[in-house]
Design a protein around this motif. Structure first.
Motif, PDB file in Angstrom:
ATOM      1  N   GLN A 108     -47.575 -52.534 -53.944  1.00  0.00           N
ATOM      2  CA  GLN A 108     -48.128 -52.866 -55.304  1.00  0.00           C
ATOM      3  C   GLN A 108     -48.570 -54.088 -55.816  1.00  0.00           C
ATOM      4  O   GLN A 108     -49.636 -54.138 -56.535  1.00  0.00           O
ATOM      5  CB  GLN A 108     -46.924 -52.045 -56.271  1.00  0.00           C
ATOM      6  CG  GLN A 108     -47.343 -51.782 -57.663  1.00  0.00           C
ATOM      7  CD  GLN A 108     -48.342 -50.633 -57.751  1.00  0.00           C
ATOM      8  OE1 GLN A 108     -48.459 -49.832 -56.829  1.00  0.00           O
ATOM      9  NE2 GLN A 108     -49.205 -50.703 -58.887  1.00  0.00           N
ATOM     10  N   GLY A 112     -52.231 -53.200 -55.812  1.00  0.00           N
ATOM     11  CA  GLY A 112     -51.949 -52.348 -57.215  1.00  0.00           C
ATOM     12  C   GLY A 112     -52.958 -51.873 -57.859  1.00  0.00           C
ATOM     13  O   GLY A 112     -52.892 -50.898 -58.495  1.00  0.00           O
ATOM     14  N   GLY A 117     -49.023 -48.965 -53.925  1.00  0.00           N
ATOM     15  CA  GLY A 117     -47.734 -48.854 -53.908  1.00  0.00           C
ATOM     16  C   GLY A 117     -47.048 -47.542 -54.465  1.00  0.00           C
ATOM     17  O   GLY A 117     -45.949 -46.942 -53.808  1.00  0.00           O
ATOM     18  N   ARG A 118     -47.741 -46.953 -55.531  1.00  0.00           N
ATOM     19  CA  ARG A 118     -47.192 -45.543 -55.969  1.00  0.00           C
ATOM     20  C   ARG A 118     -47.555 -44.515 -54.917  1.00  0.00           C
ATOM     21  O   ARG A 118     -46.844 -43.709 -55.068  1.00  0.00           O
ATOM     22  CB  ARG A 118     -47.871 -45.489 -57.193  1.00  0.00           C
ATOM     23  CG  ARG A 118     -47.320 -46.335 -58.305  1.00  0.00           C
ATOM     24  CD  ARG A 118     -46.015 -46.066 -58.858  1.00  0.00           C
ATOM     25  NE  ARG A 118     -45.333 -46.767 -59.943  1.00  0.00           N
ATOM     26  CZ  ARG A 118     -44.173 -46.344 -60.408  1.00  0.00           C
ATOM     27  NH1 ARG A 118     -43.656 -45.340 -60.136  1.00  0.00           N
ATOM     28  NH2 ARG A 118     -43.771 -47.239 -61.376  1.00  0.00           N
ATOM     29  N   ALA A 141     -50.402 -53.230 -62.523  1.00  0.00           N
ATOM     30  CA  ALA A 141     -50.102 -53.577 -61.069  1.00  0.00           C
ATOM     31  C   ALA A 141     -48.932 -54.671 -60.901  1.00  0.00           C
ATOM     32  O   ALA A 141     -48.262 -54.271 -60.050  1.00  0.00           O
ATOM     33  CB  ALA A 141     -51.084 -53.589 -60.202  1.00  0.00           C
ATOM     34  N   ASP A 144     -45.736 -53.761 -62.571  1.00  0.00           N
ATOM     35  CA  ASP A 144     -45.122 -52.418 -61.872  1.00  0.00           C
ATOM     36  C   ASP A 144     -44.472 -52.930 -60.568  1.00  0.00           C
ATOM     37  O   ASP A 144     -43.358 -52.518 -59.973  1.00  0.00           O
ATOM     38  CB  ASP A 144     -46.058 -51.389 -61.579  1.00  0.00           C
ATOM     39  CG  ASP A 144     -45.417 -50.230 -61.254  1.00  0.00           C
ATOM     40  OD1 ASP A 144     -44.241 -49.898 -61.606  1.00  0.00           O
ATOM     41  OD2 ASP A 144     -46.304 -49.133 -60.721  1.00  0.00           O
ATOM     42  N   GLY A 145     -45.285 -53.975 -59.755  1.00  0.00           N
ATOM     43  CA  GLY A 145     -44.754 -54.208 -58.275  1.00  0.00           C
ATOM     44  C   GLY A 145     -43.459 -54.922 -58.376  1.00  0.00           C
ATOM     45  O   GLY A 145     -42.484 -54.951 -57.670  1.00  0.00           O
TER      46      GLY A 145
END
Length: 164
Positions: A108, A112, A117-118, A141, A144-145
């Protein structure tokens, strides 16, 4: 002079009454013999074979519980053979996934903007949204990472917690 009370000739001196002492009977307040151990259909402490004394659930008579690291014990995070939890259970009893949160977080952070990653975690909807917005211009991104690497509650598509 002191006067003495007159004594009657046929009277014997009084003795305290003797109580008839009996040994204590079994019942409330007295220790009783222990019930016989469970032997097939022998009644247990409650008089029914179903309630006979048995070893606690999960323990076999004569076998000590396996020690941590001993053959037969599985440390957390390793395959157990359970199809619902291929990598065991976390301390809260949730099954571990076969996917790693470190791999998901690094993917991510690095890719990202494409939602890689998702997609790896199985969150296809969020992955598509990150592709369409270029990962929220990189900010979504990045955050979120970091949250994937730091958090302990991210799950895969089957609802199992990511391994750390």
């Amino acid at each position: 002079m002191t006067e003495q009370p007159p004594q009657q000739p046929n009277q014997q001196p009084q003795q305290p009454p003797q109580s008839s002492q009996q040994p204590p009977q079994p019942g409330y307040g007295y220790p009783q013999d222990a019930p016989p151990p469970y032997q097939g259909g022998a009644p247990g402490p409650y008089g029914h074979p179903q309630y006979a004394q048995q070893p606690p659930y999960g323990q076999q008579p004569g076998y000590p519980p396996p020690a941590y690291g001993a053959p037969g014990s599985v440390p957390p995070g390793y395959p157990t053979g359970d199809p619902h939890a291929p990598y065991g259970y976390d301390p809260l009893g949730r099954p571990y996934s076969d996917k790693s949160k470190i791999v998901a977080g690094v993917l991510q952070l690095a890719l990202g903007t494409f939602g890689i990653g998702r997609f790896y975690m199985g969150s296809v909807g969020i992955g598509v949204a990150q592709v369409l917005t270029c990962g929220g211009f990189g900010i979504w991104a990045l955050i979120d990472g970091i949250l994937i690497l730091v958090g302990n509650d991210h799950t895969d598509a089957e609802g199992r917690v990511l391994r750390g």
